[in-house]
Design a protein around this motif. Structure first.
Motif, PDB file in Angstrom:
ATOM      1  N   ILE A 127      31.244 -42.172  41.863  1.00 33.85           N
ATOM      2  CA  ILE A 127      30.674 -41.034  42.599  1.00 33.85           C
ATOM      3  C   ILE A 127      30.658 -41.336  44.096  1.00 33.85           C
ATOM      4  CG2 ILE A 127      28.536 -39.730  42.968  1.00 33.85           C
ATOM      5  CD1 ILE A 127      30.064 -38.906  40.434  1.00 33.85           C
TER       6      ILE A 127
ATOM      7  N   CYS B  52      32.144 -42.226  34.144  1.00 34.96           N
ATOM      8  CA  CYS B  52      32.310 -40.866  34.701  1.00 34.96           C
ATOM      9  C   CYS B  52      33.785 -40.503  34.918  1.00 34.96           C
ATOM     10  CB  CYS B  52      31.556 -40.729  36.011  1.00 34.96           C
ATOM     11  SG  CYS B  52      31.713 -39.064  36.707  1.00 34.96           S
TER      12      CYS B  52
ATOM     13  N   GLY C 232      30.095 -33.008  39.914  1.00 34.26           N
ATOM     14  CA  GLY C 232      28.862 -33.786  39.986  1.00 34.26           C
ATOM     15  C   GLY C 232      27.730 -33.098  39.261  1.00 34.26           C
TER      16      GLY C 232
ATOM     17  N   CYS D  44      26.412 -36.880  42.904  1.00 28.83           N
ATOM     18  CA  CYS D  44      25.581 -36.957  41.703  1.00 28.83           C
ATOM     19  C   CYS D  44      24.399 -37.889  41.934  1.00 28.83           C
ATOM     20  CB  CYS D  44      26.410 -37.437  40.505  1.00 28.83           C
ATOM     21  SG  CYS D  44      25.584 -37.152  38.926  1.00 28.83           S
TER      22      CYS D  44
ATOM     23  N   LEU E 215      34.952 -38.410  36.819  1.00 26.64           N
ATOM     24  CA  LEU E 215      35.258 -38.097  38.221  1.00 26.64           C
ATOM     25  C   LEU E 215      35.633 -39.358  38.996  1.00 26.64           C
ATOM     26  CD1 LEU E 215      32.212 -35.742  38.920  1.00 26.64           C
ATOM     27  CD2 LEU E 215      34.566 -35.036  38.480  1.00 26.64           C
TER      28      LEU E 215
ATOM     29  N   LYS F 170      22.291 -34.501  29.385  1.00 24.78           N
ATOM     30  CA  LYS F 170      22.845 -35.825  29.089  1.00 24.78           C
ATOM     31  C   LYS F 170      21.698 -36.800  28.849  1.00 24.78           C
ATOM     32  CE  LYS F 170      25.914 -37.424  31.901  1.00 24.78           C
ATOM     33  NZ  LYS F 170      26.978 -37.567  30.885  1.00 24.78           N
TER      34      LYS F 170
ATOM     35  N   PHE G 148      23.395 -39.680  39.385  1.00 26.62           N
ATOM     36  CA  PHE G 148      23.814 -40.793  38.536  1.00 26.62           C
ATOM     37  C   PHE G 148      25.178 -41.269  39.052  1.00 26.62           C
ATOM     38  CE2 PHE G 148      21.761 -39.811  34.065  1.00 26.62           C
ATOM     39  CZ  PHE G 148      20.557 -40.345  34.488  1.00 26.62           C
ATOM     40  N   ASN G 149      25.585 -42.424  38.571  1.00 23.86           N
ATOM     41  CA  ASN G 149      26.954 -42.896  38.798  1.00 23.86           C
ATOM     42  C   ASN G 149      27.380 -43.570  37.498  1.00 23.86           C
ATOM     43  OD1 ASN G 149      29.364 -43.710  39.967  1.00 23.86           O
ATOM     44  ND2 ASN G 149      28.469 -45.526  40.931  1.00 23.86           N
ATOM     45  N   CYS G 150      27.518 -42.744  36.461  1.00 22.96           N
ATOM     46  CA  CYS G 150      27.747 -43.276  35.106  1.00 22.96           C
ATOM     47  C   CYS G 150      29.001 -44.150  35.081  1.00 22.96           C
ATOM     48  CB  CYS G 150      27.912 -42.136  34.111  1.00 22.96           C
ATOM     49  SG  CYS G 150      26.488 -41.028  34.067  1.00 22.96           S
TER      50      CYS G 150
ATOM     51  N   ASN H  37      22.218 -33.890  34.100  1.00 22.89           N
ATOM     52  CA  ASN H  37      21.769 -35.248  33.737  1.00 22.89           C
ATOM     53  C   ASN H  37      20.248 -35.350  33.732  1.00 22.89           C
ATOM     54  OD1 ASN H  37      20.941 -35.504  36.426  1.00 22.89           O
ATOM     55  ND2 ASN H  37      22.730 -36.696  37.034  1.00 22.89           N
TER      56      ASN H  37
HETATM   57  S1  SF4 Z   1      29.134 -38.322  34.112  1.00 25.57           S
HETATM   58 FE1  SF4 Z   1      28.013 -36.597  34.965  1.00 25.57          FE
HETATM   59  S2  SF4 Z   1      25.979 -37.440  35.360  1.00 25.57           S
HETATM   60 FE2  SF4 Z   1      27.342 -39.170  35.126  1.00 25.57          FE
HETATM   61  S3  SF4 Z   1      27.998 -39.675  37.195  1.00 25.57           S
HETATM   62 FE3  SF4 Z   1      29.537 -38.308  36.331  1.00 25.57          FE
HETATM   63  S4  SF4 Z   1      28.906 -36.270  36.997  1.00 25.57           S
HETATM   64 FE4  SF4 Z   1      27.141 -37.617  37.250  1.00 25.57          FE
END
Ligand code: SF4
Length: 266
Positions: free
Chosen positions: A48, A43, A85, A36, A45, A135, A38-40, A113
């Protein structure tokens, strides 16, 4: 210590049930390594693994289409490209959207994003989706840096300019999806409302972290999970903004802009 083996990669997954989109069949054009721009902080996931703004073919189109065939006749509300991602990083995004539309009349949705929307090629590819959800967690560089942690020195005005350019050329259904980690002050809310009025999305979704963040990469982060928050791996759980605050902000936006606003069920 028990080791959880990663599952075989499946580029199509679900259908998952989503408060935002109904029954959604997921397509993952990113693959086994979460990737990604971003690295929210929240997140689902986890952290990232590959933070980049570089587009590439991460999962071949033919593999995805082959996986998609197994789900025919696609009895779902929507086919959603997001997965592991940022889907606009997939260089085959446009080709995928076209070839999915050749196979099924189910609407396609891309969750993005918006970090690549200053690129005309990305905008043209993304515009092939029936629905796009962008987003937008911040209306200033400072907040964006704190919450979304973008790759490189992306500033908010550049991000916003890409969003405006996309809005100007896109004829599909555009949503804005905003995550609140804490209540916003009056000045931030007013700035957000001003920008929404000028952008004119079809819908706004206000969210707060209802799902825990895995501390390491977990494949089930791609899907939709509802509480209880039990997971067979370590997670970080975020404090949520209360339903009253979310709904009050939704009403404020709706009254000022006329745009439909929905809130996450907390
Ligand atoms: S929430 Fe979405 S935009 Fe933010 S890091 Fe995770 S995958 Fe990327």
């Amino acid at each position: 210590m028990k080791t959880i083996q990663p599952p075989k990669f499946e580029s199509v997954y679900g259908p998952v049930s989503s408060w935002r989109y109904g029954r959604s069949l997921g397509i993952d054009p990113i693959g086994t390594v979460s990737t990604c721009s971003f690295n929210c902080v929240y997140c689902q996931l986890g952290e990232i693994e590959r933070q980049t703004r570089d587009r590439a073919i991460y999962v071949p189109t033919d593999l995805i289409l082959q996986d998609l065939e197994a789900f025919a006749p696609w009895d779902v509300d929507v086919i959603t490209l997001s997965g592991s991602g940022e889907p606009t990083l997939a260089l085959n995004l446009g080709e995928l959207l076209t070839r999915i539309a050749d196979r099924t009349d189910r609407p396609t949705l891309v969750l993005t994003n918006a970090t690549l929307l200053t690129d005309p090629q990305v905008r043209a590819e993304l515009a092939r989706a029936d629905r796009v959800s962008i987003k937008l967690d911040a209306v200033s560089s400072k907040r964006m840096q704190g919450v979304d942690r973008p790759v490189g020195n992306l500033d908010f005005n550049t991000l916003w300019s890409g969003i405006e350019q996309f809005r100007a050329q896109y004829s599909g259904q555009l949503g804005i999806q905003t995550m609140l980690l804490s209540p916003w002050d009056a000045e931030t809310r007013a700035e957000y409302i001003r920008r929404m009025r000028s952008l004119g999305p079809d819908e706004i979704q206000l969210n707060t972290p209802t799902r825990p963040k895995p501390l390491t990469r977990q494949f089930d982060g791609r899907g939709n999970h509802t509480p209880p928050l039990r997971r067979p791996y370590p997670v970080q759980v975020f404090k949520q903004v209360s339903p009253n605050i979310l709904h009050a902000f939704a009403t404020e936006i709706q009254n000022a802009t006329g745009i439909s606003v929905r809130c996450a069920p907390v």
